[in-house]
Design a protein around this motif. Structure first.
Motif, PDB file in Angstrom:
ATOM      1  N   MET A  32     -23.080 -19.107   6.807  1.00 47.34           N
ATOM      2  CA  MET A  32     -24.524 -19.139   6.633  1.00 47.34           C
ATOM      3  C   MET A  32     -24.904 -17.915   5.815  1.00 47.34           C
ATOM      4  N   ALA A  33     -25.815 -18.093   4.901  1.00 45.48           N
ATOM      5  CA  ALA A  33     -26.094 -16.985   3.995  1.00 45.48           C
ATOM      6  C   ALA A  33     -27.542 -16.976   3.537  1.00 45.48           C
ATOM      7  N   TRP A  34     -27.908 -15.855   2.968  1.00 48.86           N
ATOM      8  CA  TRP A  34     -29.166 -15.692   2.257  1.00 48.86           C
ATOM      9  C   TRP A  34     -28.869 -15.162   0.859  1.00 48.86           C
ATOM     10  N   TYR A  35     -29.457 -15.794  -0.122  1.00 49.80           N
ATOM     11  CA  TYR A  35     -29.395 -15.346  -1.506  1.00 49.80           C
ATOM     12  C   TYR A  35     -30.822 -15.001  -1.938  1.00 49.80           C
ATOM     13  N   ARG A  36     -30.903 -14.328  -3.058  1.00 52.59           N
ATOM     14  CA  ARG A  36     -32.211 -14.104  -3.656  1.00 52.59           C
ATOM     15  C   ARG A  36     -32.100 -14.109  -5.173  1.00 52.59           C
ATOM     16  N   GLN A  37     -33.217 -14.434  -5.788  1.00 54.93           N
ATOM     17  CA  GLN A  37     -33.275 -14.406  -7.248  1.00 54.93           C
ATOM     18  C   GLN A  37     -34.601 -13.822  -7.674  1.00 54.93           C
ATOM     19  N   ALA A  38     -34.524 -12.725  -8.383  1.00 52.49           N
ATOM     20  CA  ALA A  38     -35.711 -12.075  -8.929  1.00 52.49           C
ATOM     21  C   ALA A  38     -35.966 -12.600 -10.337  1.00 52.49           C
ATOM     22  N   PRO A  39     -37.183 -12.522 -10.814  1.00 53.37           N
ATOM     23  CA  PRO A  39     -37.491 -13.007 -12.166  1.00 53.37           C
ATOM     24  C   PRO A  39     -36.595 -12.352 -13.211  1.00 53.37           C
ATOM     25  N   GLY A  40     -35.988 -13.181 -14.046  1.00 46.00           N
ATOM     26  CA  GLY A  40     -35.157 -12.672 -15.117  1.00 46.00           C
ATOM     27  C   GLY A  40     -33.793 -12.170 -14.686  1.00 46.00           C
ATOM     28  N   ARG A  41     -33.438 -12.384 -13.419  1.00 45.84           N
ATOM     29  CA  ARG A  41     -32.162 -11.896 -12.939  1.00 45.84           C
ATOM     30  C   ARG A  41     -31.344 -13.042 -12.356  1.00 45.84           C
ATOM     31  N   GLN A  42     -30.051 -12.812 -12.238  1.00 45.30           N
ATOM     32  CA  GLN A  42     -29.185 -13.825 -11.642  1.00 45.30           C
ATOM     33  C   GLN A  42     -29.359 -13.847 -10.130  1.00 45.30           C
ATOM     34  N   ARG A  43     -29.071 -14.994  -9.585  1.00 46.56           N
ATOM     35  CA  ARG A  43     -29.091 -15.122  -8.133  1.00 46.56           C
ATOM     36  C   ARG A  43     -27.999 -14.246  -7.536  1.00 46.56           C
ATOM     37  N   GLU A  44     -28.308 -13.580  -6.435  1.00 48.17           N
ATOM     38  CA  GLU A  44     -27.317 -12.718  -5.800  1.00 48.17           C
ATOM     39  C   GLU A  44     -27.226 -12.997  -4.303  1.00 48.17           C
ATOM     40  N   LEU A  45     -26.039 -12.829  -3.777  1.00 43.20           N
ATOM     41  CA  LEU A  45     -25.806 -12.977  -2.347  1.00 43.20           C
ATOM     42  C   LEU A  45     -26.314 -11.732  -1.644  1.00 43.20           C
ATOM     43  N   VAL A  46     -27.200 -11.924  -0.706  1.00 40.20           N
ATOM     44  CA  VAL A  46     -27.806 -10.807   0.019  1.00 40.20           C
ATOM     45  C   VAL A  46     -27.052 -10.528   1.311  1.00 40.20           C
ATOM     46  N   ALA A  47     -26.800 -11.590   2.077  1.00 39.44           N
ATOM     47  CA  ALA A  47     -26.141 -11.428   3.366  1.00 39.44           C
ATOM     48  C   ALA A  47     -25.491 -12.743   3.765  1.00 39.44           C
ATOM     49  N   SER A  48     -24.416 -12.647   4.524  1.00 37.40           N
ATOM     50  CA  SER A  48     -23.752 -13.852   5.011  1.00 37.40           C
ATOM     51  C   SER A  48     -23.160 -13.578   6.380  1.00 37.40           C
ATOM     52  N   ILE A  49     -22.958 -14.662   7.099  1.00 44.85           N
ATOM     53  CA  ILE A  49     -22.321 -14.556   8.409  1.00 44.85           C
ATOM     54  C   ILE A  49     -21.510 -15.820   8.623  1.00 44.85           C
ATOM     55  N   GLY A  50     -20.249 -15.640   9.024  1.00 48.27           N
ATOM     56  CA  GLY A  50     -19.366 -16.780   9.190  1.00 48.27           C
ATOM     57  C   GLY A  50     -19.038 -17.037  10.641  1.00 48.27           C
ATOM     58  N   ALA A  51     -17.986 -17.810  10.848  1.00 48.05           N
ATOM     59  CA  ALA A  51     -17.593 -18.212  12.194  1.00 48.05           C
ATOM     60  C   ALA A  51     -17.214 -17.020  13.059  1.00 48.05           C
ATOM     61  N   SER A  52     -16.727 -15.968  12.448  1.00 49.25           N
ATOM     62  CA  SER A  52     -16.346 -14.772  13.213  1.00 49.25           C
ATOM     63  C   SER A  52     -17.548 -13.969  13.666  1.00 49.25           C
ATOM     64  N   ASN A  53     -18.728 -14.351  13.147  1.00 44.60           N
ATOM     65  CA  ASN A  53     -19.970 -13.631  13.447  1.00 44.60           C
ATOM     66  C   ASN A  53     -20.014 -12.226  12.865  1.00 44.60           C
ATOM     67  N   THR A  54     -19.110 -11.936  11.963  1.00 46.50           N
ATOM     68  CA  THR A  54     -19.151 -10.641  11.287  1.00 46.50           C
ATOM     69  C   THR A  54     -20.055 -10.749  10.065  1.00 46.50           C
ATOM     70  N   PRO A  55     -21.113  -9.970  10.007  1.00 47.96           N
ATOM     71  CA  PRO A  55     -22.015 -10.068   8.862  1.00 47.96           C
ATOM     72  C   PRO A  55     -21.499  -9.282   7.650  1.00 47.96           C
ATOM     73  N   ASN A  56     -21.901  -9.746   6.490  1.00 44.25           N
ATOM     74  CA  ASN A  56     -21.608  -9.039   5.253  1.00 44.25           C
ATOM     75  C   ASN A  56     -22.907  -8.884   4.475  1.00 44.25           C
ATOM     76  N   TYR A  57     -23.052  -7.751   3.799  1.00 45.61           N
ATOM     77  CA  TYR A  57     -24.292  -7.447   3.103  1.00 45.61           C
ATOM     78  C   TYR A  57     -24.028  -6.933   1.704  1.00 45.61           C
ATOM     79  N   ALA A  58     -24.957  -7.218   0.831  1.00 46.55           N
ATOM     80  CA  ALA A  58     -24.948  -6.565  -0.472  1.00 46.55           C
ATOM     81  C   ALA A  58     -25.233  -5.082  -0.264  1.00 46.55           C
ATOM     82  N   ASP A  59     -24.642  -4.252  -1.109  1.00 42.54           N
ATOM     83  CA  ASP A  59     -24.834  -2.807  -0.959  1.00 42.54           C
ATOM     84  C   ASP A  59     -26.309  -2.419  -0.979  1.00 42.54           C
TER      85      ASP A  59
END
Length: 112
Positions: A32-59
């Motif tokens: 499960m994840a959240w992405y974002r896209q700002a005007p004029g920029r590429q879509r980026e992965l903001v945060a994700s969480i998988g089956a292990s429940n360990t979250p990952n974040y963009a810096d």
């Protein structure tokens, strides 16, 4: 395929907080994840969480954003704190990362 609906976007001043919610039409057994896209920029992965429940974040959001999920695996959330104008974007809920399913997005606007 699963239908995803985001809610919780809005406008806040710098330093404010928002909670985004994603509701899935059925249980999700993929990352499960959240992405974002700002005007004029590429879509980026903001945060994700998988089956292990360990979250990952963009810096750029570490220590400010928190991703979480419910036990039924049908809802997940993004708690955003200390928001900055650079966080302004359309935020998309996602299941399964790039090749997965997407919500339509919700606008987050942070004013300076």
């Amino acid at each position: 395929q699963v239908q995803l609906v985001e809610s919780g976007g809005g406008s806040v001043p710098t330093g404010g907080s928002l909670r985004l919610s994603c509701s899935a039409s059925k249980a999700v057994f993929r990352t499960m994840a959240w992405y974002r896209q700002a005007p004029g920029r590429q879509r980026e992965l903001v945060a994700s969480i998988g089956a292990s429940n360990t979250p990952n974040y963009a810096d750029s959001v570490k220590d400010r954003f928190t991703i979480s999920r419910d036990r039924r695996s049908r809802n997940w959330y993004l708690d955003m704190t200390r928001l900055q104008p650079s966080d302004t974007a359309v935020y998309f809920c996602n299941a399964g990362l790039e090749s997965g399913d997407w919500g339509r997005g919700t606008q987050v606007t942070v004013s300076s």
